[in-house]
Design an enzyme around this catalytic site. Structure first.
Site, PDB file in Angstrom:
ATOM      1  N   ASP A  23       1.632 -30.005  51.239  1.00 48.65           N
ATOM      2  CA  ASP A  23       0.356 -30.704  51.367  1.00 48.65           C
ATOM      3  C   ASP A  23      -0.683 -29.832  52.085  1.00 48.65           C
ATOM      4  OD1 ASP A  23      -1.373 -32.881  51.066  1.00 48.65           O
ATOM      5  OD2 ASP A  23       0.177 -34.327  51.603  1.00 48.65           O
ATOM      6  N   ASP A  78      -5.261 -38.804  45.239  1.00 49.83           N
ATOM      7  CA  ASP A  78      -4.101 -39.704  45.279  1.00 49.83           C
ATOM      8  C   ASP A  78      -4.302 -40.871  44.313  1.00 49.83           C
ATOM      9  OD1 ASP A  78      -3.206 -38.008  47.212  1.00 49.83           O
ATOM     10  OD2 ASP A  78      -2.932 -39.542  48.757  1.00 49.83           O
TER      11      ASP A  78
HETATM   12  C1  GLA Z   1      -1.264 -36.943  50.826  1.00 47.13           C
HETATM   13  C2  GLA Z   1      -0.670 -36.674  49.457  1.00 47.13           C
HETATM   14  C3  GLA Z   1       0.199 -37.848  49.037  1.00 47.13           C
HETATM   15  C4  GLA Z   1       1.287 -38.085  50.075  1.00 47.13           C
HETATM   16  C5  GLA Z   1       0.679 -38.255  51.455  1.00 47.13           C
HETATM   17  C6  GLA Z   1       1.726 -38.257  52.555  1.00 47.13           C
HETATM   18  O1  GLA Z   1      -2.156 -38.017  50.790  1.00 47.13           O
HETATM   19  O2  GLA Z   1      -1.684 -36.433  48.508  1.00 47.13           O
HETATM   20  O3  GLA Z   1       0.779 -37.591  47.771  1.00 47.13           O
HETATM   21  O4  GLA Z   1       2.177 -36.995  50.059  1.00 47.13           O
HETATM   22  O5  GLA Z   1      -0.238 -37.213  51.768  1.00 47.13           O
HETATM   23  O6  GLA Z   1       1.177 -38.338  53.821  1.00 47.13           O
END
Ligand code: GLA
Length: 714
Positions: A154, A219
């Site tokens: 991430d 997301d």
């Molecule tokens: C980000 C990512 C998600 C998930 C969250 C976890 O938002 O894009 O897919 O992994 O972090 O904290």
């Protein structure tokens, strides 16, 4: 009313597929087809633990997902203890993973599956656990020692200040390359999945040479609008992906309860056309039969996993009607006809436009119904709003063609998609034979809901419909004399025919919007780019609209003042109270919603100063947004933190000169909770104001209908 089928316009993109070049792909030897598996995030968020992971792995074996190809069992954020150990090693949270990660990996491996884990390029993860920044080699070695097969990496909390003069994207590229190299140095084949999808990032530009996956969109949420936005953010990056390196539009939502089976079927089909990873982020044990059947459709999985690894190309997308074609290793094409609108429509292309070689006849296999038919070249279907028709199309020898029935399409088309109560329009029902052989004894019918009158204006059948011919019946349809503000009524068309070897039937449905007119003192306005529909019945109101909304969302860049409203002109003097109950708000995006609006000129949109809005936002919170600066737009907002509202929601906006107090009620008006008291710029709150209810779907290509009751201004 028989007439020859017009030749369908050949699209000029016929030879696109041959010219696609695949960028240099990550050479770590894994993910030669898009990874398939499970990830815990959207089922439990931070609730992951060893038991969940192991039970999910067992379930994937028991329910056939493993056999269908799903082999990665991926742990997302929140698996770690909040600090590293004395030697700087990552440690698993002792409550969630009492024996650490290695035994979980061993167990998952013993079932013939693989284990994935999550980390972050910054100092901490998005959920604030230790990040890998300046620990890349150490953490990669830890993962390899544990037996990890997949790392999702991430981009939260990166110390950009440590890299003076570099853009955020340059820093991300540096840090992602570090982890890519560190994972390779372990010698263990590990899928490297980049997760840096923020607006403005273009990870597909450098991802292919260092990673197996890169996120192409923000997301995902479990609704059609979000799925559509992530699809649209991915589809044009087809040249960047290929074996070992894939676009990632985010995790599959099928089973999470926010969308219909139709929408989930569409999501799965689109992801397969995109050559996207098929990673289910849901409670696998709770999937229904129908949801599991989507995940396990072998035809659609085969399209996703085709070894050629060519994502599809969109050869048309006008008005939300998409045609995608994906080149397959056997020479065929996977053609997807996708209707991103809310209204059923015929979508057509040709075998030539889809990239197939010239042939007199082609075979079409419907990947969701398994029906196999032949066509002389037209690839066409009547597709419900939000739905898809997905086919593999291959050339076919004449001899084989004789054994297959013609591909036929039953379609409905209303002269006007909307009528007023008591009004009438015509509906055409057409049956088209695009195959190379005759269809016999065709009978058509049309049924409507009670209260409608349906009258055929011609013969409803024919003895013979030759290859390439279409038969049409027109009906006059008249709506009931009264009804709710806006109602969808459904027409059901039916066909019964004999294509080759006995009777078959097919059906088609079409929605017709019936509205009760809005009368004075209420007026309507539509400042979106797509025609909205309005209805009123007493103090119940409904608006069906697109538009990005009035609220200026956090990223700041989206246009505002794009909404449709029902309002009372100059209804608010210096002080007034406006109130309404929002009874449904299916909006999406970040700025869609439904609620109250006050401004000096409701009809002028961008050309007048925005005032104030109080509304139920698309992510189910209440937002109050206002023009604090006196500029053109709403530029300030407050949101009610930590509530998730489901309609009905009462909204009340109390004005005293340029001060506004917003309230909401989720107990049918018994208690009114404050949202905020704000001061609107004097220039945006002068004298009398227009007051009304508004709706915006939150996405430019998506129409939704919001309903309201008990609207009043005092
Ligand atoms: C980000 C990512 C998600 C998930 C969250 C976890 O938002 O894009 O897919 O992994 O972090 O904290």
């Amino acid at each position: 009313m028989r007439r020859a089928l017009l030749p369908i316009a050949c699209l000029c993109a016929a030879f696109f597929a041959a010219s696609v070049s695949t960028a240099a792909a990550e050479n770590n030897g894994v993910a030669l087809t898009p990874p398939m598996g499970w990830n815990d995030w959207y089922s439990v968020y931070c609730g992951v633990n060893a038991q969940l992971v192991e039970q999910t792995a067992e379930e994937m074996v028991a329910d056939g997902m493993k056999a269908a190809g799903y082999d990665y069992v991926n742990i997302d954020d929140c698996w770690m203890a909040s600090t590293r150990d004395a030697s700087g090693n990552l440690v698993a949270d002792p409550t969630r993973f009492p024996d650490g990660i290695k035994p979980v990996a061993d167990y998952v491996h013993s079932l013939g599956l693989k284990l994935g884990i999550y980390e972050d390029a910054g100092t901490t993860t998005c959920a604030h656990y230790p990040g890998s920044f300046e620990h890349e080699a150490q953490d990669a070695a830890t993962f390899a020692a544990w037996g990890v097969d997949f790392v999702k990496y991430d981009r939260c909390n990166i110390p950009y200040g440590d890299f003076p003069g570099e853009s955020e994207e340059q820093v991300q590229q540096t840090l992602y390359t570090r982890m890519s190299n560190a994972l390779k140095a372990t010698g263990r084949p590990i899928v490297f999945s980049m997760c840096n999808p923020d607006p403005g990032d273009d990870p597909w530009q450098y991802g292919p040479s260092i990673a197996n996956l890169w996120r192409t969109a923000t997301d995902i949420q479990d609704n059609f609008g979000s799925m559509l936005a992530n699809f649209e953010g991915t589809v044009d990056h087809y040249t960047d992906a290929g074996p070992g390196a894939w676009n990632d539009p985010d995790l599959l939502q099928i089973g999470n309860g926010g969308s219909s089976l139709l929408d989930y079927t569409t999501e799965f089909s689109l992801w397969a056309e995109l050559s996207a990873p098929l990673i289910a982020s849901t409670n696998i044990a709770a999937l229904t039969h129908s949801e599991l059947a989507i995940y396990e459709n072998p035809n659609v999985i085969a399209v996703d996993q085709d070894p050629l690894g060519r994502p599809s190309v969109a050869i048309s997308r006008a008005n939300g009607l998409w045609v995608l074609t994906k080149q397959l290793s056997g020479g065929g094409r996977a053609v997807l006809l996708f209707n991103a609108t809310n209204t059923a429509a015929t979508i057509s292309t040709t075998a030539a436009a889809a990239g197939l070689p010239t042939s007199r006849v082609y075979q079409m296999q419907n990947l969701w119904t398994n029906a196999v038919t032949q066509t002389g070249g037209a690839i066409t279907a009547f597709v419900p709003g939000h739905g898809v028709a997905m086919f593999t199309v291959t050339t076919l020898g004449k001899r084989h063609a004789r054994k297959l029935p013609s591909h036929t399409v039953l379609s409905l088309d209303a002269a006007s998609p909307q009528v007023g109560v008591g009004g009438s329009t015509t509906v055409s029902e057409s049956f088209t034979n695009v195959g190379v052989s005759d269809v016999k004894k065709l009978r058509l019918s049309l049924a409507a809901r009670p209260g409608w009158q349906v009258k055929p204006l011609g013969r409803a059948g024919t003895r013979l419909l030759g290859a390439g011919q279409r038969f049409t019946v027109v009906y006059r349809v008249t709506a009931p004399r009264s009804g709710p503000p806006l109602a969808f009524s459904i027409f059901k068309g039916g066909a019964s025919y004999d294509p080759l070897d006995g009777r078959r039937t097919s059906s088609a449905t079409l929605g017709e919007l019936v509205s009760s007119p809005v009368h004075a003192p209420l007026s309507i306005t539509d400042v979106t780019t797509h025609r909205a529909a309005f209805g009123a019945s007493g103090r119940s109101l409904a608006i069906s609209a697109r538009g990005l909304g009035v609220f200026n969302p956090p990223f700041g860049a989206l246009p505002t003042d794009s909404y449709a409203a029902i309002f009372e002109h100059a209804a608010c003097r210096r002080s007034c109270t406006a109130q309404v109950t929002v009874t449904s708000d299916p909006a999406g995006g970040t700025s869609g919603g439904a609620g109250l609006i006050e401004r000096d000129d409701m009809t002028a949109g961008k050309h007048s100063r925005a005032g104030v809005v109080l509304f139920v936002n698309s992510n189910a919170t209440i937002v109050m947004a206002w023009n604090g600066s006196g500029g053109a737009d709403v530029d300030q907002h407050v949101a009610v933190p930590s509530i998730t509202v489901k309609a009905p929601v009462g909204l009340r906006l109390v004005r005293r000169d340029s001060t506004y107090a917003g309230y909401y009620s989720i107990d049918h008006g018994k208690t009114w909770n404050p949202v905020g008291t704000v001061t609107v710029a004097a220039s945006a709150s002068r004298g009398r104001l227009d007051v009304g209810v508004f709706h915006a779907s939150g996405l430019p290509t998506w129409t939704t209908t919001a309903t309201f009751k008990n609207f009043r201004v005092r």
